[in-house]
Design a protein around this motif. Structure first.
Motif, PDB file in Angstrom:
ATOM      1  N   ALA A 116      43.289  32.133  39.168  1.00 48.82           N
ATOM      2  CA  ALA A 116      44.017  33.363  39.510  1.00 48.82           C
ATOM      3  C   ALA A 116      44.442  33.351  40.977  1.00 48.82           C
ATOM      4  N   TRP A 117      43.568  32.828  41.831  1.00 49.44           N
ATOM      5  CA  TRP A 117      43.849  32.761  43.278  1.00 49.44           C
ATOM      6  C   TRP A 117      45.059  31.875  43.539  1.00 49.44           C
ATOM      7  N   GLU A 118      45.145  30.741  42.837  1.00 46.02           N
ATOM      8  CA  GLU A 118      46.284  29.828  43.010  1.00 46.02           C
ATOM      9  C   GLU A 118      47.606  30.490  42.653  1.00 46.02           C
ATOM     10  N   ARG A 119      47.572  31.369  41.679  1.00 50.18           N
ATOM     11  CA  ARG A 119      48.809  32.024  41.225  1.00 50.18           C
ATOM     12  C   ARG A 119      49.208  33.197  42.108  1.00 50.18           C
ATOM     13  N   ARG A 120      48.299  33.645  42.928  1.00 50.78           N
ATOM     14  CA  ARG A 120      48.550  34.839  43.731  1.00 50.78           C
ATOM     15  C   ARG A 120      49.540  34.544  44.848  1.00 50.78           C
ATOM     16  N   LEU A 152      38.810  27.108  51.066  1.00 46.47           N
ATOM     17  CA  LEU A 152      39.141  28.447  51.557  1.00 46.47           C
ATOM     18  C   LEU A 152      39.085  29.457  50.416  1.00 46.47           C
ATOM     19  N   ALA A 153      39.447  29.019  49.210  1.00 49.11           N
ATOM     20  CA  ALA A 153      39.324  29.901  48.046  1.00 49.11           C
ATOM     21  C   ALA A 153      37.861  30.189  47.733  1.00 49.11           C
ATOM     22  N   TRP A 154      36.984  29.200  47.910  1.00 54.56           N
ATOM     23  CA  TRP A 154      35.542  29.447  47.739  1.00 54.56           C
ATOM     24  C   TRP A 154      35.079  30.531  48.723  1.00 54.56           C
ATOM     25  N   ARG A 155      35.570  30.444  49.944  1.00 57.48           N
ATOM     26  CA  ARG A 155      35.220  31.467  50.945  1.00 57.48           C
ATOM     27  C   ARG A 155      35.668  32.850  50.466  1.00 57.48           C
ATOM     28  N   ASP A 156      36.900  32.943  49.981  1.00 56.62           N
ATOM     29  CA  ASP A 156      37.387  34.214  49.438  1.00 56.62           C
ATOM     30  C   ASP A 156      36.549  34.656  48.242  1.00 56.62           C
ATOM     31  N   PHE A 157      36.164  33.698  47.398  1.00 52.76           N
ATOM     32  CA  PHE A 157      35.367  34.021  46.213  1.00 52.76           C
ATOM     33  C   PHE A 157      34.067  34.717  46.619  1.00 52.76           C
ATOM     34  N   HIS A 158      33.347  34.150  47.586  1.00 51.33           N
ATOM     35  CA  HIS A 158      32.086  34.761  48.014  1.00 51.33           C
ATOM     36  C   HIS A 158      32.316  36.142  48.621  1.00 51.33           C
ATOM     37  N   HIS A 159      33.448  36.337  49.280  1.00 53.69           N
ATOM     38  CA  HIS A 159      33.728  37.657  49.847  1.00 53.69           C
ATOM     39  C   HIS A 159      33.993  38.682  48.753  1.00 53.69           C
ATOM     40  N   GLN A 160      34.689  38.276  47.680  1.00 52.13           N
ATOM     41  CA  GLN A 160      34.918  39.262  46.618  1.00 52.13           C
ATOM     42  C   GLN A 160      33.640  39.535  45.837  1.00 52.13           C
ATOM     43  N   THR A 197      40.234  37.378  55.026  1.00 51.31           N
ATOM     44  CA  THR A 197      40.314  36.360  53.966  1.00 51.31           C
ATOM     45  C   THR A 197      41.782  36.028  53.707  1.00 51.31           C
ATOM     46  N   VAL A 198      42.025  34.990  52.922  1.00 59.39           N
ATOM     47  CA  VAL A 198      43.404  34.653  52.551  1.00 59.39           C
ATOM     48  C   VAL A 198      43.956  35.728  51.625  1.00 59.39           C
ATOM     49  N   VAL A 199      43.229  35.985  50.539  1.00 67.79           N
ATOM     50  CA  VAL A 199      43.578  37.041  49.593  1.00 67.79           C
ATOM     51  C   VAL A 199      42.553  38.161  49.750  1.00 67.79           C
ATOM     52  N   PRO A 200      42.968  39.397  49.924  1.00 74.61           N
ATOM     53  CA  PRO A 200      42.007  40.475  50.133  1.00 74.61           C
ATOM     54  C   PRO A 200      40.983  40.571  49.013  1.00 74.61           C
ATOM     55  N   PRO A 201      39.720  40.840  49.343  1.00 76.60           N
ATOM     56  CA  PRO A 201      38.685  40.978  48.318  1.00 76.60           C
ATOM     57  C   PRO A 201      39.070  42.045  47.287  1.00 76.60           C
ATOM     58  N   LEU A 202      38.810  41.721  46.045  1.00 72.88           N
ATOM     59  CA  LEU A 202      39.042  42.613  44.907  1.00 72.88           C
ATOM     60  C   LEU A 202      40.519  42.879  44.642  1.00 72.88           C
ATOM     61  N   GLU A 203      41.415  42.152  45.323  1.00 70.15           N
ATOM     62  CA  GLU A 203      42.828  42.243  44.964  1.00 70.15           C
ATOM     63  C   GLU A 203      43.099  41.465  43.685  1.00 70.15           C
ATOM     64  N   ILE A 204      42.244  40.470  43.410  1.00 68.55           N
ATOM     65  CA  ILE A 204      42.311  39.734  42.154  1.00 68.55           C
ATOM     66  C   ILE A 204      41.073  40.114  41.343  1.00 68.55           C
ATOM     67  N   THR A 205      41.270  40.665  40.172  1.00 70.29           N
ATOM     68  CA  THR A 205      40.131  41.033  39.335  1.00 70.29           C
ATOM     69  C   THR A 205      40.404  40.605  37.894  1.00 70.29           C
ATOM     70  N   PRO A 206      39.364  40.202  37.158  1.00 67.08           N
ATOM     71  CA  PRO A 206      39.554  39.839  35.747  1.00 67.08           C
ATOM     72  C   PRO A 206      39.689  41.081  34.889  1.00 67.08           C
TER      73      PRO A 206
END
Length: 440
Positions: A148-152, A261-269, A124-133
């Motif tokens: 949050a993904w945009e700021r990462r 691509l962020a949607w793709r990352d979202f489903h992976h997390q 993924t672009v950003v690793p799953p669970l690297e961004i958490t609320p």
């Protein structure tokens, strides 16, 4: 330094491959390994298996240009990985982190052996669970995740190793031939894409040069074919999603594509936190589902009598691919109009899609069905409005439903209103007038 095994799974490339680059920095010899696992192949789409064959040949060629080779083994992935490691006297196994149940069980089994195991980003672009609320394990809604993904800050892409060698005495083994295509599920689509990093990079370069600038305006237009067609390349990791996102970010108008691509990352997390995404409701709704095998078969074959639905289902059969807007429409028809369980639809897609990915496929099916991450679980889709808005001239329908090829734009989406319906085309499974559907 001792040999390191690099286990390739859904990362069939040499560019921006963190596990491979880390192994090259650590070890004098690397054993690049791919295992043809019958348990995995048996439930994979034949379209994906055909793509895989080409991707493995391409990967072997890239590794040979760097003085190494791709070692191919057959059998249980963990067993064969440990056997190859013992043969090469390797002390570590490096691989890319993934989120499916199969991937996670594979890592747990490897970690149970007496060998170092390290996982790396790259799927993924950003690793799953690297961004958490705050206070929660993962994001359940896309919009706050996107913010949050945009700021990462993204990791830097890594260069491929220039030269490295196999450990001595290791036989690479033969690549699979066309006989492998007989395994798996579904049928082979006649107009599917060819796999491999070199093909994928050519598609990416063409998309960046010629397509992405118009993406925001035309990506939902069914007849325009104005999407990247990179989904299978991303699913097999023949392209690094990070590099794709970076290339898009350098283009004017690239943000809408990056959002996908962020949607793709979202489903992976989501899948990392809820690994049963393909089998259980993410948000149980106590919905009542129909068991209508005849209607399900008609939907699978593109014989529902609803032209825009049939066009999407036939594109899937022909290409092993379906336009994203058509995926939404066909899934909504099955789950909202026929009231057939999302799992039946998701499984059918997974049996055919070149880009069939557990997180994306089933995450999107649950979104449409109202059991997933949609904030409006009772959302309804007006099929005629969707058809006329996104295929106003009927080009998409006529391309994939030849029985309707001679109808004009006024009639192509509603052939049941004609005095004589086109020969060979079925009556609709449901009646749709003014956006209201009723079983026939």
């Amino acid at each position: 330094m001792p040999t390191t095994v690099v286990l390739f799974t859904r990362d069939l490339r040499v560019r921006d491959h963190p596990a491979l680059s880390a192994a090259a920095a650590r070890s004098d010899a690397i054993l690049p390994l791919f295992v043809l696992d019958p348990a995995v192949l048996g439930r994979s789409a034949r379209n994906r298996i055909a793509y895989l064959r080409h991707a493995l040949a391409d990967l072997r060629a890239s590794l040979r240009r760097r003085g190494a080779d791709l070692v191919v083994r057959q059998g249980d992935t963990v067993t064969e990985t440990l056997r190859a490691a013992a043969e090469a006297r390797a002390e570590a196994v490096f691989l890319s982190e993934d989120v499916s149940l199969t991937a996670r069980q594979r890592v747990r089994r490897l970690e149970g052996a007496r060998i170092e195991v390290r996982t790396f980003p790259g799927v993924t672009v950003v690793p799953p669970l690297e961004i958490t609320p705050s206070g929660r394990a993962h994001y359940a809604v896309f919009t706050p995740y996107w913010r949050a993904w945009e700021r990462r800050e993204w990791r830097p892409a890594v260069e491929p190793p220039e030269r490295f060698a196999l450990p001595p005495g290791i036989a690479p083994g033969p690549l699979p031939d066309q006989d492998l295509d007989r395994s798996g599920t579904g049928s082979l689509s006649p107009h599917r894409l060819t796999g491999g990093e070199s093909h994928a990079r050519r598609r990416l370069n063409t998309w960046i040069a010629e397509g992405i600038a118009d993406y925001e305006r035309y990506h939902d237009a069914l007849g325009a074919a104005a999407t990247s067609r990179l989904s299978a390349d991303l699913r097999f990791g023949c392209l690094s999603p990070l590099e794709v996102a970076s290339a898009a970010g350098a283009c004017e108008g690239g943000v809408p594509y990056i959002r996908q691509l962020a949607w793709r990352d979202f489903h992976h997390q989501v899948t990392a936190a809820f690994p049963d995404i393909a089998r259980r409701d993410y948000r149980p709704r106590d919905a009542r589902w129909n068991d209508d095998e005849g209607a399900l078969a008609a939907w699978r074959e593109g014989r529902t009598g609803i032209p825009v639905v049939d066009a999407g289902m036939r594109q899937l059969l022909e290409e092993g691919f379906m336009h994203n807007r058509a995926r939404l429409i066909t899934a909504a028809f099955l789950t909202r109009e026929l009231r057939i369980h999302w799992r039946r639809g998701g499984d059918h897609f997974h049996r055919l899609l070149l880009d069939g990915d557990v997180a994306d496929n089933y995450g999107n099916w649950q979104w449409v069905a109202g059991t997933g991450n949609d904030t409006r679980p009772n959302r309804r889709f007006n099929l005629l409005r969707q058809a006329r808005r996104f295929d106003p001239q009927g080009d998409y329908v006529r391309r994939h439903v030849p029985e309707l090829a001679r109808l004009d734009a006024a009639d192509v989406h509603t052939p049941w209103r004609l005095e004589r319906t086109p020969p060979g085309y079925p009556a609709p499974l449901v009646e749709i007038e003014g956006g209201v559907s009723r079983p026939r």
